[in-house]
Design a protein around this motif. Structure first.
Motif, mmCIF file in Angstrom:
data_model
loop_
_atom_site.group_PDB
_atom_site.id
_atom_site.type_symbol
_atom_site.label_atom_id
_atom_site.label_comp_id
_atom_site.label_asym_id
_atom_site.label_seq_id
_atom_site.Cartn_x
_atom_site.Cartn_y
_atom_site.Cartn_z
ATOM 1 N N PHE A 54 0.847 -0.786 0.653
ATOM 2 C CA PHE A 54 0.153 -0.162 -0.108
ATOM 3 C C PHE A 54 1.001 1.307 0.216
ATOM 4 N N VAL A 55 0.090 2.140 -0.889
ATOM 5 C CA VAL A 55 1.017 3.682 -0.753
ATOM 6 C C VAL A 55 0.472 4.624 -1.048
ATOM 7 N N GLY A 56 -0.038 5.210 -1.193
ATOM 8 C CA GLY A 56 -0.242 7.268 -1.626
ATOM 9 C C GLY A 56 -0.706 7.597 -0.433
ATOM 10 N N ALA A 57 -1.581 8.884 -0.383
ATOM 11 C CA ALA A 57 -1.615 9.732 0.685
ATOM 12 C C ALA A 57 -2.288 9.767 1.657
ATOM 13 N N GLY A 58 -2.904 10.804 2.249
ATOM 14 C CA GLY A 58 -3.285 11.059 3.755
ATOM 15 C C GLY A 58 -5.176 10.429 2.550
ATOM 16 N N ILE A 59 -6.063 10.284 3.668
ATOM 17 C CA ILE A 59 -7.378 10.106 2.898
ATOM 18 C C ILE A 59 -8.513 10.253 4.168
ATOM 19 N N GLN A 60 -9.639 10.659 4.055
ATOM 20 C CA GLN A 60 -10.307 11.253 5.242
ATOM 21 C C GLN A 60 -11.832 9.994 5.183
ATOM 22 N N MET A 61 -12.141 9.548 6.239
ATOM 23 C CA MET A 61 -12.921 8.709 6.431
ATOM 24 C C MET A 61 -14.212 9.602 7.049
ATOM 25 N N PRO A 62 -14.924 9.730 6.763
ATOM 26 C CA PRO A 62 -16.197 10.008 7.091
ATOM 27 C C PRO A 62 -16.970 9.452 7.975
ATOM 28 N N PRO A 63 -18.431 9.805 8.740
ATOM 29 C CA PRO A 63 -19.136 9.172 9.355
ATOM 30 C C PRO A 63 -19.498 8.136 8.704
ATOM 31 N N ASN A 64 -20.215 8.474 7.272
ATOM 32 C CA ASN A 64 -20.573 6.982 6.650
ATOM 33 C C ASN A 64 -19.855 6.460 6.063
ATOM 34 N N VAL A 65 -19.248 6.625 6.031
ATOM 35 C CA VAL A 65 -18.057 4.753 5.688
ATOM 36 C C VAL A 65 -17.307 4.204 6.677
ATOM 37 N N ILE A 66 -17.781 5.151 8.204
ATOM 38 C CA ILE A 66 -16.774 4.468 9.315
ATOM 39 C C ILE A 66 -18.471 3.568 9.380
ATOM 40 N N ARG A 67 -18.885 4.009 9.279
ATOM 41 C CA ARG A 67 -19.715 2.914 10.019
ATOM 42 C C ARG A 67 -20.484 1.702 9.024
ATOM 43 N N VAL A 68 -19.957 1.702 7.732
ATOM 44 C CA VAL A 68 -19.907 0.437 7.020
ATOM 45 C C VAL A 68 -18.452 -0.541 8.005
ATOM 46 N N MET A 104 -16.157 20.741 14.599
ATOM 47 C CA MET A 104 -17.203 19.232 14.650
ATOM 48 C C MET A 104 -16.145 18.229 15.686
ATOM 49 N N PRO A 105 -16.767 18.945 16.497
ATOM 50 C CA PRO A 105 -16.777 17.845 18.369
ATOM 51 C C PRO A 105 -17.624 16.726 18.582
ATOM 52 N N ASP A 106 -19.009 17.211 17.497
ATOM 53 C CA ASP A 106 -20.035 16.291 18.595
ATOM 54 C C ASP A 106 -20.708 15.339 17.376
ATOM 55 N N MET A 107 -19.138 15.065 16.227
ATOM 56 C CA MET A 107 -19.817 13.852 15.617
ATOM 57 C C MET A 107 -20.412 12.873 15.714
ATOM 58 N N ARG A 108 -19.783 12.190 16.850
ATOM 59 C CA ARG A 108 -20.221 11.153 17.472
ATOM 60 C C ARG A 108 -21.420 10.858 17.512
ATOM 61 N N GLU A 109 -22.330 12.191 18.673
ATOM 62 C CA GLU A 109 -22.948 12.534 18.875
ATOM 63 C C GLU A 109 -24.621 12.655 17.692
ATOM 64 N N LYS A 110 -24.096 13.177 16.791
ATOM 65 C CA LYS A 110 -24.311 13.315 15.839
ATOM 66 C C LYS A 110 -24.819 11.879 14.836
ATOM 67 N N TYR A 111 -24.275 11.707 14.809
ATOM 68 C CA TYR A 111 -24.226 10.206 13.455
ATOM 69 C C TYR A 111 -23.598 8.721 14.167
ATOM 70 N N GLY A 112 -22.987 8.800 15.223
ATOM 71 C CA GLY A 112 -22.415 7.270 15.942
ATOM 72 C C GLY A 112 -21.513 7.105 15.964
ATOM 73 N N TYR A 113 -20.452 8.602 14.735
ATOM 74 C CA TYR A 113 -19.091 8.037 14.392
ATOM 75 C C TYR A 113 -18.869 9.417 14.204
ATOM 76 N N PRO A 114 -17.163 8.847 14.850
ATOM 77 C CA PRO A 114 -16.674 10.376 14.165
ATOM 78 C C PRO A 114 -16.196 10.395 12.788
ATOM 79 N N HIS A 115 -15.632 11.680 12.549
ATOM 80 C CA HIS A 115 -14.614 11.862 11.980
ATOM 81 C C HIS A 115 -12.913 11.673 11.566
ATOM 82 N N CYS A 116 -12.854 10.932 10.931
ATOM 83 C CA CYS A 116 -11.355 11.003 10.854
ATOM 84 C C CYS A 116 -10.117 10.974 9.703
ATOM 85 N N THR A 117 -9.534 11.046 9.391
ATOM 86 C CA THR A 117 -7.665 11.406 8.248
ATOM 87 C C THR A 117 -7.234 10.388 9.045
ATOM 88 N N GLY A 118 -7.057 9.827 8.370
ATOM 89 C CA GLY A 118 -5.822 8.860 7.949
ATOM 90 C C GLY A 118 -4.721 8.250 6.759
#
Length: 462
Positions: A54-68, A104-118
């Motif tokens: 695996f190579v590449g750069a950073g990626i954002q992982m929003p709550p909708n995909v973390i749910r999956v 965006m401090p309340d992503m978990r409260e709003k959507y059940g999951y955080p918004h992350c970068t990785g």
């Protein structure tokens, strides 16, 4: 091929269907894992690369995909290196003056999951490790698709190992996650509709830069960015840079979008070219000193530029018992950070839909096609909306001097009051629309209705 052969007459339920996945990118890995977690027993993944280094750069992982990812059982591993985003700062590129800040401090409260970068390697690695735990999934590396030989009733394709003879694979369903240059898409449109896949030149290219902590720690402004939980976007005329920490804040990721004038003369099938550091610095010469210092850290000879490509909305994603996934059917500009998310969601929805084929119709090619068409009906309006939003947001971010930009900047200042900002990725109202969306729940609730809406003779187009 032995791995793909089972006794069809003994097929008792959907779990016995032979699933062939073309491509082991985010969409292919997510699809294979979703089918395995749903109980399918025969999943074969064909990948041109010799391994998933695996190579590449950073990626954002929003709550909708973390749910999956959580449902697939691989989020816990990925989360260990992720940054939990608490806000985004949109700044004028030339001055570093903040135009707007979305908390965006309340992503978990709003959507059940955080918004992350990785790091992309963490996301892909987590999916791959999940797949390796599933005995139903078999990987065939160094094996390229030659072409689809038949689309139904039992689709067949020819694949060729790098150091071997080509051979034919028969499956019950073929799922093509073979990317924006999808051979399957090109052949599908030709065979199904007599048309061609029409790519679109977006006029944009991107630099992707990874700066190490050791390179930044001497600069107080840089290290403050790396140690924050904030996504920063610097915007200017026809250009922007988005940046955030990844890999336990050991790396600062910068991704840009700019006119592809430096790339235009390049002819490269991978849509990448070695860039010039001098040209990169010239493209962003009028951005603030902080951005200049970061770009200057990129070693000479290690500048790489990507051409950002799309294709026009497809008339169909499905032909016979074959369906397209991810960038093969809905590539997008990166401005909404939903490309990988949409591909992974595709796989989860497909597994849910295919699992609903009644046992008495598992050998009925029409039933298979209609189920794949339900997948398309579920996903196409949603992905089209996100692709359009990404394009719109890019145009808005890249405004030059004038009244339109003045109005945009006013809207950024009013954003906390209105709940809407011009950067649609950061806009709370758009975030709610995307992040609250549960793709699997949507499939569960609407499958029967959409299946009934398909006429018994309609198996090719929607």
């Amino acid at each position: 091929m032995q791995a793909c052969s089972i006794n069809l007459t003994a097929m008792a339920d959907f779990r016995d269907l032979r699933i062939a996945v073309i491509g082991a990118g985010m969409g292919g890995l997510g699809t294979a894992l979703a089918f395995a977690r749903k109980g399918f027993k025969h999943i074969n993944v064909f990948e041109t690369a010799s391994n998933l280094g695996f190579v590449g750069a950073g990626i954002q992982m929003p709550p909708n995909v973390i749910r999956v990812l959580d449902r697939l059982g691989c989020w816990e591993e990925i989360a260990k290196e992720a940054t939990d985003v608490k806000g985004t700062s949109i700044r004028q590129g030339s001055t570093d003056v903040e135009l707007g800040h979305v908390y965006m401090p309340d992503m978990r409260e709003k959507y059940g999951y955080p918004h992350c970068t990785g790091h992309r390697s963490s996301l892909a690695g987590g999916l791959f490790n999940g797949c390796k735990k599933e005995s139903a999934i078999k990987f065939h590396f160094s094996t390229a698709l030659v072409g689809i030989d038949s689309w139904a009733p039992k689709p067949k394709m020819t694949v060729k190992p790098r150091d071997g003879e080509a051979y034919q694979v028969e499956a019950d369903i073929i799922l093509a996650a073979d990317g924006i240059k999808s051979l399957t898409r090109t052949q599908m449109l030709k065979d199904a509709l007599g048309t061609e896949s029409s790519e679109e030149d977006t006029g944009q290219a991107a630099y992707r830069i990874m700066l190490k902590r050791s390179e930044m720690e001497h600069d107080p402004e840089m290290i403050a960015l790396l140690d924050s939980d904030t996504v920063v976007r610097w915007i200017g005329e026809k250009r922007h840079i988005i940046a955030y920490p990844v890999s336990n804040k050991q790396i600062y990721n910068l991704s840009s979008a700019q006119p592809d004038t430096n790339f235009a003369a390049a002819t490269n099938a991978t849509y990448t070219t070695k860039g010039s550091k001098k040209q990169m610095l010239e493209v962003y010469h009028d951005f603030c000193p902080l951005v200049q210092r970061m770009l200057d850290l990129v070693p000479e000879g290690e500048v790489c530029e990507w051409k950002l490509r799309q294709h026009k909305t497809l008339p169909t994603w499905v032909h016979g018992s074959v369906a397209l996934i991810g960038d093969a059917c809905h590539p997008t500009l990166p401005h909404m950070s939903q490309g990988a998310a949409m591909a992974i969601e595709d796989g989860a929805v497909l597994a849910e839909c295919v699992s609903r084929i009644p046992s008495g119709k598992l050998n009925d090619p029409e039933a298979v096609t209609k189920t794949l068409k339900v997948f398309e009906l579920l996903r196409k309006p949603h992905t089209n909306a996100l692709v359009d939003l990404a394009a719109f947001s890019g145009r808005t971010l890249h405004l030059g001097e004038g009244k339109a930009r003045e109005e945009r900047d006013r809207q950024f200042k009013e954003g906390l009051k209105t709940g809407s900002v011009p950067d649609k990725w950061a806009s709370p109202d758009v975030q709610k629309m995307i992040y609250a969306y549960d793709c699997v729940k949507d499939a569960q609730e609407r499958y029967d209705e959409l299946l009934a809406s398909l006429s018994s003779t309609n198996g090719t187009t929607v």
